[in-house]
Each structure stands twice: as C-alpha cells, then as structure tokens.
Design a protein around this motif. Structure first.
Motif, short mmCIF file in Angstrom:
data_model
loop_
_atom_site.label_atom_id
_atom_site.label_comp_id
_atom_site.label_asym_id
_atom_site.label_seq_id
_atom_site.Cartn_x
_atom_site.Cartn_y
_atom_site.Cartn_z
N SER A 14 29.02 31.84 21.39
CA SER A 14 28.61 32.03 19.99
C SER A 14 27.09 31.96 19.89
O SER A 14 26.39 31.53 20.82
CB SER A 14 29.23 30.95 19.10
OG SER A 14 28.53 29.72 19.26
N TRP A 16 25.39 29.95 18.23
CA TRP A 16 24.91 28.56 18.31
C TRP A 16 25.06 27.98 19.71
O TRP A 16 24.31 27.10 20.09
CB TRP A 16 25.64 27.70 17.26
CG TRP A 16 25.10 27.92 15.87
CD1 TRP A 16 24.41 29.02 15.42
CD2 TRP A 16 25.21 27.03 14.77
NE1 TRP A 16 24.10 28.88 14.11
CE2 TRP A 16 24.59 27.65 13.66
CE3 TRP A 16 25.80 25.79 14.58
CZ2 TRP A 16 24.52 27.06 12.41
CZ3 TRP A 16 25.74 25.20 13.33
CH2 TRP A 16 25.10 25.82 12.25
N ASN A 17 26.04 28.46 20.49
CA ASN A 17 26.06 28.09 21.91
C ASN A 17 24.74 28.50 22.56
O ASN A 17 24.14 27.74 23.31
CB ASN A 17 27.19 28.80 22.67
CG ASN A 17 28.59 28.37 22.27
OD1 ASN A 17 29.49 29.19 22.29
ND2 ASN A 17 28.79 27.11 21.91
N THR A 23 27.95 22.75 17.06
CA THR A 23 28.57 23.72 16.16
C THR A 23 29.68 23.11 15.32
O THR A 23 29.65 23.16 14.09
CB THR A 23 29.11 24.92 16.96
OG1 THR A 23 28.09 25.40 17.83
CG2 THR A 23 29.52 26.04 16.02
N ARG A 26 31.10 24.47 11.76
CA ARG A 26 30.25 25.55 11.27
C ARG A 26 30.75 26.87 11.86
O ARG A 26 31.49 26.87 12.84
CB ARG A 26 28.79 25.31 11.66
CG ARG A 26 28.22 23.97 11.16
CD ARG A 26 28.00 23.94 9.66
NE ARG A 26 27.45 22.65 9.23
CZ ARG A 26 26.15 22.36 9.21
NH1 ARG A 26 25.25 23.26 9.60
NH2 ARG A 26 25.74 21.17 8.80
N PRO A 28 29.33 30.18 13.12
CA PRO A 28 28.52 31.29 13.63
C PRO A 28 29.39 32.34 14.32
O PRO A 28 30.52 32.06 14.73
CB PRO A 28 27.60 30.61 14.65
CG PRO A 28 28.40 29.43 15.12
CD PRO A 28 29.16 28.95 13.92
N ARG A 62 34.62 32.69 15.18
CA ARG A 62 34.34 32.98 16.59
C ARG A 62 35.63 33.01 17.41
O ARG A 62 35.74 33.81 18.35
CB ARG A 62 33.33 31.99 17.16
CG ARG A 62 33.71 30.52 17.09
CD ARG A 62 32.49 29.66 17.41
NE ARG A 62 32.76 28.22 17.46
CZ ARG A 62 32.73 27.42 16.40
NH1 ARG A 62 32.50 27.92 15.19
NH2 ARG A 62 32.93 26.11 16.54
N SER A 96 26.22 18.40 13.39
CA SER A 96 26.46 19.84 13.24
C SER A 96 25.19 20.56 12.81
O SER A 96 24.52 20.15 11.85
CB SER A 96 27.57 20.09 12.22
OG SER A 96 28.78 19.51 12.65
N HIS A 159 38.78 26.48 20.86
CA HIS A 159 37.45 25.93 21.11
C HIS A 159 37.49 24.92 22.26
O HIS A 159 38.57 24.44 22.64
CB HIS A 159 36.94 25.25 19.83
CG HIS A 159 37.02 26.15 18.64
ND1 HIS A 159 35.99 26.96 18.23
CD2 HIS A 159 38.06 26.41 17.80
CE1 HIS A 159 36.37 27.67 17.18
NE2 HIS A 159 37.62 27.35 16.90
#
Length: 207
Positions: A14, A16-17, A23, A26, A28, A62, A96, A159
């Motif tokens: 993602s 944010w990764n 994350t 959230r 993204p 995601r 986060s 996830h």
C-alpha cells in the motif's frame, strides 16, 4: 489434491507501506508495486489450477482491491465475496498515520518495539495482536472454516496481523512464534485441510 483448500493472501504493497507509516484501519490504496503483486498472486493461483467458490476480505480497500485484481487475473470475477470488519488490520490507535521513525523519536525505540512485537500490549487507543485474534478467530470459525470443510475452495485477502491471527491457529503457533512470523505482501499461502480442520500441508506460492 484435497478438496478442502484455503488460500490466504496479504494485500499488495500500500501507499503507506511504502512511506513506512503505521496503517491499521486507515484506508490507503495500493501502489503500482502493490497492483503488480496482486496480479502476480492471481497468475500464480491460476497456474495452480485453483477455482474459488467463495472469497472473504476486510472492509479496507487495499484488501478488497487485491482480491479484485487476483480474481480478475484468474478470470473468476463472479466469485461470491463476503467482506467483514473482523478481517480488518490490527488497529494501531494513536500510532495510525505516523511514520515509524517519528513514533520511535516520540516514544522511544524500545516502547514502539513492545507495541509492535508483543502479543498482548496494545499501543495507545489501539489493539494488541491478542485483541485482533479475539475478533478475527470467531469469524474464521463461524464463517470461513465451515465453507472450507464443505469442500468450497476459499480465498481470504486481508492484512498482516489479521492473517497472523489465522496462521496462529492453523499452524498451532505460540504467541512468541506468531510475532516472529513474517507475512509478505502478495504471496499466496495455500493450505490443504483435513476433515477435522487441521492442516495437511501448506505451500507459499512465489516466483
């Protein structure tokens, strides 16, 4: 090959990764690399000759987009799909959206390491892995596992930590063992299950 097949896939990388941010819940989107990882996972699963009967995913985009890309690559877009908050990532609370290096600067490296890698100590306002297991496992037992045991070939896209909760049970890992387990983005884990719900074997599909 057994008819009782369960496939777990962590979403592709993602945004944010990529930015090294916590994350959690959230939302993204995937990066270009994440899209490529999801498509590659679909190609690997297609090469295995798998045909899914049902798909499970979280409420976060995601994971949902990863599932869509996987199934699209396999030509199986019409698979029954169920989404649940129970499969959402661990909630990192006050962490986060923070860069992991900034969090270390604020709270200290040792404290952030405890929040990330202890089994039962949550970050402020968030969940520990034990909390994540407590919400993910009942959903697995009530909704996912019965489908697998009925012979429905099943995929779960979720996830790192919600999948760790499932892996912990499937592979009978200790709290210490599961915290050390890496779950790579976009790498399908294929489990063959026995009728008593234990694992016959597991393979990771990678290029």
């Amino acid at each position: 090959m057994s008819d009782r097949i369960l496939v777990l896939v962590r979403h592709g990388q993602s945004e944010w990764n990529l930015k090294n941010l916590f994350t959690g819940w959230r939302d993204p989107d995937l990066t270009e690399q994440g899209v490529a990882e999801a498509k590659r996972a679909g190609a690997l699963l297609k090469a295995e000759g798998l045909k899914f009967d049902v798909a499970f995913t979280s409420l976060l985009s995601r994971a949902q987009r990863t599932l869509s890309l996987v199934l699209g690559e396999m030509g199986q877009e019409s698979v029954e799909t169920l989404a649940s908050q129970a499969l959402n990532e661990r909630d990192y609370g006050d962490l986060s959206g923070l860069n992991k290096d900034d969090a270390r600067a604020k709270w200290g490296e040792e404290q952030v390491h405890v929040w990330r890698r202890s089994y039962d100590i949550p970050p402020p306002g968030g969940e520990s892995l034990r909390d994540t297991v407590a919400r993910t496992l009942p959903y697995y037992n009530q909704e996912i596992l019965p489908r697998v045991l009925r012979g429905q070939t099943t995929i779960v896209t979720a996830h790192g930590n919600s999948l760790r909760a499932l892996i912990m049970v499937l592979e009978k890992l200790s709290p210490e063992g599961i915290m050390k387990r890496e779950v790579l983005t976009g790498v399908p884990m294929v489990y063959r299950m026995r009728a008593d719900s234990t694992v016959e074997d597991r393979r990771d599909l990678a290029v």
